[in-house]
Design a protein around this motif. Structure first.
Motif, PDB file in Angstrom:
ATOM      1  N   ARG A  75       0.867  -1.184   0.000  1.00 16.27           N
ATOM      2  CA  ARG A  75       0.000   0.000   0.000  1.00 16.27           C
ATOM      3  C   ARG A  75       0.902   1.232   0.000  1.00 16.27           C
ATOM      4  NH1 ARG A  75      -5.694  -0.669   2.788  1.00 16.27           N
ATOM      5  NH2 ARG A  75      -6.068  -2.879   2.443  1.00 16.27           N
ATOM      6  N   VAL A 112      -3.531  -4.958  -9.060  1.00 14.23           N
ATOM      7  CA  VAL A 112      -3.442  -3.866  -8.099  1.00 14.23           C
ATOM      8  C   VAL A 112      -4.657  -2.954  -8.227  1.00 14.23           C
ATOM      9  CG1 VAL A 112      -2.145  -2.331  -9.640  1.00 14.23           C
ATOM     10  CG2 VAL A 112      -1.908  -2.095  -7.177  1.00 14.23           C
ATOM     11  N   GLN A 159      -4.466   0.298  -3.066  1.00 13.14           N
ATOM     12  CA  GLN A 159      -3.031   0.140  -2.901  1.00 13.14           C
ATOM     13  C   GLN A 159      -2.225   1.351  -3.344  1.00 13.14           C
ATOM     14  OE1 GLN A 159      -3.538  -3.692  -4.847  1.00 13.14           O
ATOM     15  NE2 GLN A 159      -2.162  -4.584  -3.333  1.00 13.14           N
TER      16      GLN A 159
END
Length: 330
Positions: free
Chosen positions: A6, A34, A38
């Motif tokens: 993250r 992703v 994130q």
């Protein structure tokens, strides 16, 4: 750190948009799935202004358009395929700054933003609505919901005068010597919903290679921002906006000189300061041209990493972002 950590990026301007594109690519290479949880971008809103009755957010729009792939890479600002009929008509009416062009497509975003603000939405809610038009692969958050437009006090040669940052930057191209930069209302501003939470949940916080004074400076000046960074378990990695003793873009050297900071990769790192010494940085990435300054950065209590920093394309920028992610482990 997870394969796709993250990440929170503090950014502003065209350079910030370019860097965020590279960070998104670096994260996608680690994990093709992703998502927006994130990658969060906290964007400078000190450049914001009211013009011709509408609210402009130049840095928010630069980052948003870059992530959406609709930015004009040749001009360096605004939308692709832009026209300027409305701007021309506003000039005929004397209802705008003649030296500040509003593209027609860009003006559509400004009108939508202004309408939603007048309906009572917060800046955070408006940014989310604008960003929802495209699959950005990132969450955009303004640094604050308050209006804290940057004012520059300048030396005109015959006296002192205050003007909005955009007038100084765009009309005068920073040729009037700045004496001070201020953000009226900053003392009563605060973090908007989501910013402290994103920083607390982050594995890495990255200070993008944006102007340290007028892009990153206002972000860090928001009450509660430094405290959120200080209390986060995330490593804080900065990327130098100075290469070989020169700014990469714009007139950042003039801004640095105004606050007494040399145009040097080491001087900017020392300006941000080590988190151990009350600042924000754990690690600083310098260009190869500035490798000789690494020891000075380390002496300031900040881990130094040397890597090529020219953001010539997404591939090169993704490599810089990947180094930032790996450096967080230091």
């Amino acid at each position: 750190m997870r394969a796709a950590p993250r990440v929170v990026v503090l950014a502003g301007g065209v350079g910030g948009g370019r860097f965020v594109l590279g960070m998104r690519e670096a994260l996608r290479r680690r994990d093709a799935a992703v998502n927006t949880e994130q990658l969060t971008v906290v964007v400078n809103t000190g450049d914001d202004l009211w013009l011709s009755g509408v609210r402009l957010q130049p840095d928010v729009d630069s980052v948003m358009y870059a992530l959406a792939g609709v930015n004009d890479v040749n001009r360096g600002w605004g939308r692709q395929g832009e026209s300027e009929r409305v701007a021309s008509e506003l000039r005929e009416w004397g209802a705008t700054w003649p030296w500040f062009t509003l593209g027609d497509l860009d003006l559509g975003a400004h009108l939508a933003r202004t309408g939603w603000l007048r309906d009572g939405l917060t800046v955070t809610e408006v940014v989310a609505r604008l960003a929802s038009r495209w699959a950005l692969g990132a969450s955009l958050l303004p640094m604050t919901d308050a209006e804290v437009d940057t004012v520059v006090e300048v030396d005109t040669g015959t006296g002192r005068r205050e003007m909005h940052f955009q007038e100084w930057w765009t009309r005068y191209r920073a040729t009037l010597r700045p004496l001070a930069f201020r953000n009226p209302g900053m003392e009563s501003a605060g973090l908007p919903s989501g910013v402290a939470e994103a920083i607390a949940a982050a594995d890495v916080v990255v200070v993008a290679p944006s102007n340290p004074v007028v892009s990153i400076g206002p972000i860090l000046a928001v009450p509660g921002m430094r405290e959120a960074i200080a209390s986060s378990h995330a490593a804080v990695v900065g990327v130098s906006p100075i290469i070989g003793g020169k700014v990469v873009r714009g007139m950042g050297d003039v801004c640095l000189d105004a606050i007494g900071v040399a145009t040097s990769a080491a001087a900017v790192a020392e300006h941000y300061r080590s988190r151990r010494h009350g600042g924000v940085l754990d690690c600083w990435i310098l260009a190869e041209e500035d490798a000789h300054l690494a020891s000075a950065v380390e002496s300031a209590g900040i881990a130094a990493v040397v890597h090529p920093l020219w953001m010539t394309d997404v591939t090169a920028t993704a490599a810089i972002a990947e180094v930032a992610l790996r450096s967080a482990g230091r």
